[in-house]
Design an enzyme around this catalytic site. Structure first.
Site, PDB file in Angstrom:
ATOM      1  N   LYS A  96       0.867  -1.180   0.000  1.00 26.05           N
ATOM      2  CA  LYS A  96       0.000   0.000   0.000  1.00 26.05           C
ATOM      3  C   LYS A  96       0.900   1.225   0.000  1.00 26.05           C
ATOM      4  O   LYS A  96       1.627   1.469   0.972  1.00 26.05           O
ATOM      5  CB  LYS A  96      -0.887  -0.011   1.249  1.00 26.05           C
ATOM      6  CG  LYS A  96      -1.655   1.292   1.450  1.00 26.05           C
ATOM      7  CD  LYS A  96      -2.518   1.269   2.705  1.00 26.05           C
ATOM      8  CE  LYS A  96      -2.929   2.674   3.101  1.00 26.05           C
ATOM      9  NZ  LYS A  96      -3.718   2.704   4.341  1.00 26.05           N
ATOM     10  N   GLY A 157      -8.046   8.165  10.451  1.00 22.71           N
ATOM     11  CA  GLY A 157      -8.340   8.136  11.884  1.00 22.71           C
ATOM     12  C   GLY A 157      -9.415   9.103  12.323  1.00 22.71           C
ATOM     13  O   GLY A 157      -9.717   9.204  13.512  1.00 22.71           O
ATOM     14  N   ALA A 183      -9.631   4.899   4.796  1.00 24.26           N
ATOM     15  CA  ALA A 183      -9.505   6.044   5.709  1.00 24.26           C
ATOM     16  C   ALA A 183     -10.828   6.761   5.960  1.00 24.26           C
ATOM     17  O   ALA A 183     -11.580   7.056   5.029  1.00 24.26           O
ATOM     18  CB  ALA A 183      -8.481   7.066   5.236  1.00 24.26           C
ATOM     19  N   GLY A 184     -11.073   7.018   7.232  1.00 24.41           N
ATOM     20  CA  GLY A 184     -12.205   7.845   7.634  1.00 24.41           C
ATOM     21  C   GLY A 184     -13.496   7.102   7.909  1.00 24.41           C
ATOM     22  O   GLY A 184     -14.432   7.688   8.439  1.00 24.41           O
ATOM     23  N   ASN A 205      -9.354   0.459   9.874  1.00 22.51           N
ATOM     24  CA  ASN A 205      -8.414   0.172  10.956  1.00 22.51           C
ATOM     25  C   ASN A 205      -8.855   0.842  12.247  1.00 22.51           C
ATOM     26  O   ASN A 205      -9.309   0.184  13.182  1.00 22.51           O
ATOM     27  CB  ASN A 205      -7.000   0.603  10.559  1.00 22.51           C
ATOM     28  CG  ASN A 205      -5.970   0.279  11.627  1.00 22.51           C
ATOM     29  OD1 ASN A 205      -6.256  -0.368  12.625  1.00 22.51           O
ATOM     30  ND2 ASN A 205      -4.750   0.714  11.431  1.00 22.51           N
ATOM     31  N   THR A 206      -8.775   2.168  12.281  1.00 21.59           N
ATOM     32  CA  THR A 206      -9.019   2.896  13.531  1.00 21.59           C
ATOM     33  C   THR A 206     -10.356   2.520  14.183  1.00 21.59           C
ATOM     34  O   THR A 206     -10.404   2.236  15.383  1.00 21.59           O
ATOM     35  CB  THR A 206      -8.989   4.417  13.259  1.00 21.59           C
ATOM     36  OG1 THR A 206      -7.683   4.760  12.796  1.00 21.59           O
ATOM     37  CG2 THR A 206      -9.291   5.216  14.518  1.00 21.59           C
TER      38      THR A 206
END
Lengths: 255, 64
Positions: A96, A157, A183-184, A205-206
């Site tokens: 990535k 995040g 993301a987000g 992830n987050t």
């Protein structure tokens, strides 16, 4: 069977996950098992020589496809170097690309990302570039040999969801490569929305790692991804400003 | 003589090998790089460091 193909590999799960921010790394294994996620991101860093930490690879089942990121890279050259280190360490050929020098929003540098993608695709990597959602960048990435594109929904995040929705739609409707929204994504409903729009996969992830119960969170996201995908494939009818009666408008009883 | 180890200056004995730098680290879970060139695990014991070498010892961590 609804298969996600990235490079030469096939996956049945459309939920990609990450290993960052887990309070207890031992939760990664059950998180993967329970959510069905088959691809997981990892990062490379210098060993803290005073206080060496456990290698994250010890917490990931061998059957999971590793997606090393190039976080920490500020330009194409550094990203290429990190990708080579990961491959030499036996992490496979997925990478990535993440080239970031904006500390406030962690927005990726699309120009450097295209350069790195070109070099690494030629070197035989399966390249998944993380980008600001821009259709022109996506076309260029396709031309230089990317295997997927990973446009962001909102800053890393932030859990702010699909703030870039209109731009993502342009990409999804025109990309010949798999589109993975990265993301987000902070809620299962965000993930569902991305999949309903026709995204090929999402990376979370987050939102999972920082949940009070990461394993339940991963299951919730997994269900949301499946629901959104199924709805997309079912081709639901579009919104309308006006009502469209669901009961017949003729043959009323004469009261 | 002196090398740069993960960005910090470090004094080492002459004829030290790369392996000598890593006594407490699990050799299987790290990647070693000298002057931007990756040195494979089985070559570390024979790799003699020179004054001014830039050594990076890298591992995998959690990340998104």
């Amino acid at each position: 069977m609804d298969i996600l193909k990235i490079g030469d590999r096939e996956f049945s799960s459309r939920l990609l996950t990450g290993t960052g921010k887990f309070r207890d790394k031992n939760e990664i294994k059950p998180m993967l098992k329970q959510s069905g996620s088959q691809i997981i991101t990892i990062a490379l860093r210098r060993v803290n020589l005073e206080n060496p930490q456990d290698n994250i690879l010890n917490f990931i089942p061998k059957t999971t496809t590793l997606l090393p990121n190039t976080s920490g890279a500020r330009n194409a050259q550094e990203a290429v170097r990190i990708a080579h280190i990961a491959r030499d360490a036996g992490c496979g050929n997925f990478v990535k690309i993440e080239v970031i020098h904006d500390a406030l929003y962690l927005m990726p540098d699309n120009e450097e990302t295209i350069k790195a993608t070109k070099i690494l695709a030629k070197d035989g990597f399966i390249v998944l570039p993380y980008i600001s959602p821009d259709i022109v960048t996506c076309k260029k990435l396709e031309d230089v040999g990317a295997s997927a594109v990973m446009p962001l929904g909102s800053p890393i995040g932030s859990n702010a969801g699909l703030q870039t929705k209109n731009l993502l739609e342009m990409i999804i409707q025109n990309s010949n490569l798999p589109v993975i929204i990265d993301a987000g994504i902070g809620l299962p409903s965000h993930a569902s929305m991305a999949m309903e729009m026709g995204a090929d996969a999402v990376l979370i992830n987050t939102a999972i790692a920082t949940a009070n119960d990461p394993i339940s969170a991963a299951i919730a996201f997994s269900l949301a991804v499946k629901a959104g995908r199924m709805a997309y494939l079912a081709k639901l009818e579009n919104q309308s400003r006006y009502a469209r009666a669901s009961s017949p408008l003729t043959g009323f009883l004469n009261l | 003589m002196e090398i740069k180890l993960n960005g910090k200056n470090k004094k080492i004995e002459k004829n030290s090998t790369l392996k000598d730098l890593l006594p407490t680290l699990n050799p299987d879970t790290i990647v070693t790089e000298v002057n931007l060139e990756i040195i494979k695990k089985d070559k570390r014991k024979d790799f003699i460091l020179k004054n001014g070498d830039c050594v990076e010892i890298i591992t995998f961590m959690g990340g998104g």
